[in-house]
Design a protein around this motif. Structure first.
Motif, mmCIF file in Angstrom:
data_model
loop_
_atom_site.group_PDB
_atom_site.id
_atom_site.type_symbol
_atom_site.label_atom_id
_atom_site.label_comp_id
_atom_site.label_asym_id
_atom_site.label_seq_id
_atom_site.Cartn_x
_atom_site.Cartn_y
_atom_site.Cartn_z
ATOM 1 N N UNK A 46 -5.732 1.180 0.693
ATOM 2 C CA UNK A 46 -4.665 1.477 1.831
ATOM 3 C C UNK A 46 -4.540 0.452 3.080
ATOM 4 N N UNK A 47 -3.494 0.419 3.527
ATOM 5 C CA UNK A 47 -3.340 -0.256 5.005
ATOM 6 C C UNK A 47 -4.192 0.410 5.822
ATOM 7 N N UNK A 48 -4.920 -0.391 6.596
ATOM 8 C CA UNK A 48 -5.762 0.339 7.755
ATOM 9 C C UNK A 48 -5.356 -0.049 9.124
ATOM 10 N N UNK A 49 -5.081 0.764 10.013
ATOM 11 C CA UNK A 49 -4.799 0.425 11.342
ATOM 12 C C UNK A 49 -5.913 0.941 12.302
ATOM 13 N N UNK A 50 -6.663 -0.072 13.154
ATOM 14 C CA UNK A 50 -7.783 0.582 13.985
ATOM 15 C C UNK A 50 -7.237 0.161 15.242
ATOM 16 N N UNK A 51 -7.237 1.444 15.758
ATOM 17 C CA UNK A 51 -6.675 1.698 17.061
ATOM 18 C C UNK A 51 -7.539 1.073 18.540
ATOM 19 N N UNK A 52 -7.057 0.219 19.209
ATOM 20 C CA UNK A 52 -7.827 -0.386 20.594
ATOM 21 C C UNK A 52 -7.213 0.627 21.634
ATOM 22 N N UNK A 53 -8.012 1.845 21.493
ATOM 23 C CA UNK A 53 -7.572 3.052 22.532
ATOM 24 C C UNK A 53 -8.252 2.606 23.878
ATOM 25 N N UNK A 86 0.957 -1.249 0.061
ATOM 26 C CA UNK A 86 0.137 0.130 -0.135
ATOM 27 C C UNK A 86 1.048 1.335 0.028
ATOM 28 N N UNK A 87 0.343 2.351 -0.735
ATOM 29 C CA UNK A 87 1.017 3.617 -0.717
ATOM 30 C C UNK A 87 0.387 4.561 0.340
ATOM 31 N N UNK A 88 -0.560 4.245 1.121
ATOM 32 C CA UNK A 88 -1.359 5.211 2.028
ATOM 33 C C UNK A 88 -1.858 4.301 3.149
ATOM 34 N N UNK A 89 -2.123 5.158 4.260
ATOM 35 C CA UNK A 89 -2.450 4.411 5.335
ATOM 36 C C UNK A 89 -3.639 5.373 6.258
ATOM 37 N N UNK A 90 -4.566 4.333 6.704
ATOM 38 C CA UNK A 90 -5.738 5.189 7.247
ATOM 39 C C UNK A 90 -5.679 4.681 8.772
ATOM 40 N N UNK A 91 -5.507 5.592 9.674
ATOM 41 C CA UNK A 91 -5.620 5.352 11.382
ATOM 42 C C UNK A 91 -7.019 5.345 11.492
ATOM 43 N N UNK A 92 -7.598 4.459 12.001
ATOM 44 C CA UNK A 92 -9.032 4.271 12.391
ATOM 45 C C UNK A 92 -9.222 4.366 13.889
#
Length: 316
Positions: free
Chosen positions: A103-110, A70-76
């Motif tokens: 995109x790569x997506x990272x979903x944060x467990x805040x 991927x060339x872009x990232x989503x921080x969810x």
């Protein structure tokens, strides 16, 4: 209005809405949500990497990684009033957005309130974003996204990054964002009875769980009350009958007045965070299509490294 939307609204009005009139029971809500989560399979061409151990912080959560690169990232940042839900409960959004945006997506467990009140969730979002940069992901290739409380958290993260002098991401996607924990929007009253999911007064009862002793107008908790100058482009969606409608409408107005590029759609008759009903609801699929096009427009394509352990990322 699709029949799928009509069915979802009927279900919410008869199942979810009555519960918002009851006293808040954090443990019960969390258990109920965990039992009801439907987990879709990762989309073709992507692999899921779960990292929920304490040692995985600040990137505690889950990656959806494009196998072709991927060339872009989503921080969810997921919604849930800051006190329930998780990356797993919001996979219909993240699993739908990733292939559309390529995109790569990272979903944060805040961390969740009330055990971890403000600014814990914000601190976690800031740490995750900074860890991505330290690991070699370029700010210009990252979009921060979120829904409901997570949408407000995404906007607050932008404000806090700007205030700290950090490099800002390329943009933000905000679905039905809760941006005003002071609960001053007129739509809380005007749409009470029209919103199939929430009563207007429930947010004033939820807000103290997250705020703890903080002011409800603290701009890092309620970004509606922040100066919005210098922020990257915003993509915002809200439904016309939502009690939180004004939390989107007022941010859009104030951001535009501050010189921020804003794409904002107020969709007639759609429920709170309707993208979560993908792939079932056609309006949800279209919303994810539009959000993905925004992500592609605002990001600068860049080679991005695969996710590393938190220790490696921080050291790099």
């Amino acid at each position: 209005m699709s029949w799928q939307n009509a069915l979802v609204r009927w279900y919410l009005r008869n199942s979810f809405l009555p519960a918002t009139r009851e006293p808040i029971d954090v443990a019960r809500v969390r258990a109920h949500t965990a039992k009801r989560v439907w987990t879709p399979s990762p989309p073709g061409g992507f692999r899921l990497r779960e990292q929920y151990d304490a040692a995985d912080a600040p990137l505690r959560g889950e990656w959806l990684l494009r196998e072709a690169g991927a060339t872009r990232t989503v921080l969810y940042l997921h919604g849930g009033g800051y006190y329930f839900c998780s990356p797993k409960s919001h996979r219909t959004i993240t699993f739908g957005l990733a292939p559309r945006a390529k995109a790569d997506v990272f979903s944060l467990d805040y961390r969740l309130a009330p055990e971890h009140p403000f600014p814990a969730a914000l601190d976690d979002a800031l740490a995750a974003y900074r860890c991505m940069l330290a690991a070699g992901r370029r700010a210009e290739s990252i979009v921060i996204a979120g829904d409901s409380a997570g949408g407000g958290l995404a906007l607050a993260t932008l404000v806090a990054l700007r205030d700290a002098g950090d490099r800002l991401p390329a943009g933000a996607v905000l679905f039905s964002a809760w941006t005003d924990l002071a609960c001053t929007g007129a739509s809380l009253r005007e749409n009470d009875g029209r919103d199939p999911m929430f009563t207007g007064e429930v947010f004033a009862r939820v807000a103290p769980l997250y705020l703890g002793g903080a002011s409800a107008t603290n701009p890092h908790a309620s970004p509606l009350h922040a100066s919005l100058h210098g922020l990257p482009p915003l993509f915002m969606l809200a439904g016309s009958t939502e009690v939180l409608l004004d939390d989107t409408r007022r941010v859009a107005e104030r951001a535009r007045a501050a010189g921020v590029h804003v794409e904002c759609e107020i969709a007639r008759g759609l429920p709170h965070i309707w993208p979560i009903y993908a792939p079932f609801m056609p309006e949800a699929r279209r919303a994810l299509d539009d959000a993905a096009r925004f992500v592609q427009r605002v990001t600068v394509e860049a080679d991005v490294p695969g996710p590393q352990s938190s220790a490696t990322s921080i050291a790099s």
